[in-house]
Scaffold this motif. Structure first.
Motif, mmCIF file in Angstrom:
data_model
loop_
_atom_site.group_PDB
_atom_site.id
_atom_site.type_symbol
_atom_site.label_atom_id
_atom_site.label_comp_id
_atom_site.label_asym_id
_atom_site.label_seq_id
_atom_site.Cartn_x
_atom_site.Cartn_y
_atom_site.Cartn_z
ATOM 1 N N ASN A 212 7.601 -17.003 31.953
ATOM 2 C CA ASN A 212 6.498 -16.048 31.758
ATOM 3 C C ASN A 212 5.780 -16.254 30.428
ATOM 4 O O ASN A 212 5.468 -15.311 29.706
ATOM 5 N N GLY A 213 5.547 -17.528 30.099
ATOM 6 C CA GLY A 213 4.800 -17.838 28.894
ATOM 7 C C GLY A 213 5.621 -17.824 27.619
ATOM 8 O O GLY A 213 5.088 -18.047 26.537
ATOM 9 N N GLU A 214 6.924 -17.548 27.724
ATOM 10 C CA GLU A 214 7.788 -17.514 26.544
ATOM 11 C C GLU A 214 8.875 -18.576 26.640
ATOM 12 O O GLU A 214 9.346 -18.896 27.718
ATOM 13 N N LYS A 215 9.247 -19.111 25.475
ATOM 14 C CA LYS A 215 10.332 -20.082 25.428
ATOM 15 C C LYS A 215 11.658 -19.339 25.281
ATOM 16 O O LYS A 215 11.838 -18.569 24.342
ATOM 17 N N ILE A 216 12.554 -19.550 26.233
ATOM 18 C CA ILE A 216 13.857 -18.891 26.223
ATOM 19 C C ILE A 216 14.938 -19.960 26.212
ATOM 20 O O ILE A 216 14.863 -20.950 26.953
ATOM 21 N N LEU A 217 15.945 -19.773 25.369
ATOM 22 C CA LEU A 217 17.050 -20.707 25.298
ATOM 23 C C LEU A 217 17.735 -20.780 26.663
ATOM 24 O O LEU A 217 18.113 -19.754 27.224
#
Length: 314
Positions: A212-217
């Motif tokens: 959703n447009g965010e970088k998540i580990l």
């Protein structure tokens, strides 16, 4: 369409999906192996990781074709952990050789530690320990008198840290490498090796996913699923009592298949990018054909997601 037919179709198509991933990584592994004319230790170590990665994926495919995707989660966890080590090894060209040397030397020390534990257990029951003792002597001799000065230096470091006489089942080569680098840079040296968790290792290699447009580990996305099966937590979810009747989870339930496929696809894409970046002279640039196959894989994954959703709508 009959429900059983739908399940068998999904099992076949998910296995085909995994086969294309296997072939993609196998292609890189083979090309590196064929072009490693200098027997470079970093390339050889990379090939070892890739070969082990393919072995686990082969096992996952065998389970998926039988619909045993729940059981496959344990192998998917191992695949993920091998991936983190591989990405850490080839993170950059400047440190890759040193990491590979540490990986090789510490792996030998791990064998020594395992043998030592076996020898102790055999002595307790009066069994013969000569074979293990001979093997351990060879391991120590190979480290102490290696032709590679860096390996000899690492062995001296192992002695200073007390690692030679330690049970190493909970220690990792990358934790030792990080501590080795810190100790070389600092006057005040830590007495113990600080173990690096999978979350920290994932962060060190920068393995993120766009959500959703965010970088998540990636570790934060999948670790709960990976650990639940490995630690036996899912066993409680396999049995429910409804109206006084025991209901068991179907042995060929496919619900946990999709997140595994999605994770393996993410891993494959990252391995391709990193290997071509680090070993550009051996592998060249990523070909147009590889990009096309990557697009086709994502399309296939979307179809598998759609079909699985339709299968489990009640």
């Amino acid at each position: 369409m009959d429900r059983q037919v739908m399940k068998e179709k999904w099992m076949d198509e998910s296995t085909d999906f995994l086969k294309t991933i296997f072939q993609e990584i196998e292609r890189i592994c083979n090309n590196l192996n064929l072009n490693n004319h200098e027997d470079d230790i970093a390339i050889r170590s990379t090939i070892e990781f890739l070969s082990e990665w393919l072995r686990f994926l082969d096992g996952i495919m065998l389970l998926f074709i039988q619909g045993r995707v729940d059981v496959a989660q344990v192998l998917t966890r191992s695949l993920y952990e091998i991936t983190l080590q591989l990405l850490y090894l080839i993170k950059d060209k400047e440190t890759m050789n040193g990491k590979a040397i540490c990986y090789v030397a510490f792996s030998e020390l791990k064998k020594y530690s395992t043998n030592t534990s076996m020898i102790k257990n055999k002595r307790k029951i009066g069994a013969d320990t000569l074979k293990g003792e001979i093997e351990n002597n060879k391991i120590i001799e190979s480290l102490a008198s290696s032709e590679n000065e860096a390996i000899r230096s690492l062995y001296r470091y192992f002695l200073e840290k007390g690692l030679v006489d330690k049970d190493l089942k909970n220690d990792s080569w990358y934790s030792v490498y990080e501590q080795y680098c810190q100790d070389k840079a600092n006057v005040m040296k830590d007495k113990k090796i600080k173990n690096i968790s999978s979350s920290i290792l994932c962060e060190k290699v920068g393995f993120y996913s766009e959500e959703n447009g965010e970088k998540i580990l990636v570790n934060t996305i999948v670790y709960n699923e990976l650990s639940r099966q490995a630690h036996g937590v899912n066993a409680r979810d396999s049995l429910k009592v409804i109206d006084g009747v025991q209901k068991f989870r179907n042995y060929n339930c496919l619900q946990n298949g999709l997140w595994q496929l999605s994770l393996i696809e993410k891993i494959k894409a990252r391995i391709i990018v990193d290997c071509h970046s680090i070993f550009d002279e051996k592998l060249g640039k990523i070909s147009d054909e590889t990009y096309i196959r990557s697009y086709e894989a994502k399309t296939a994954l979307d179809l598998l997601r759609k079909d699985l959703k339709a299968l489990y709508i009640f």
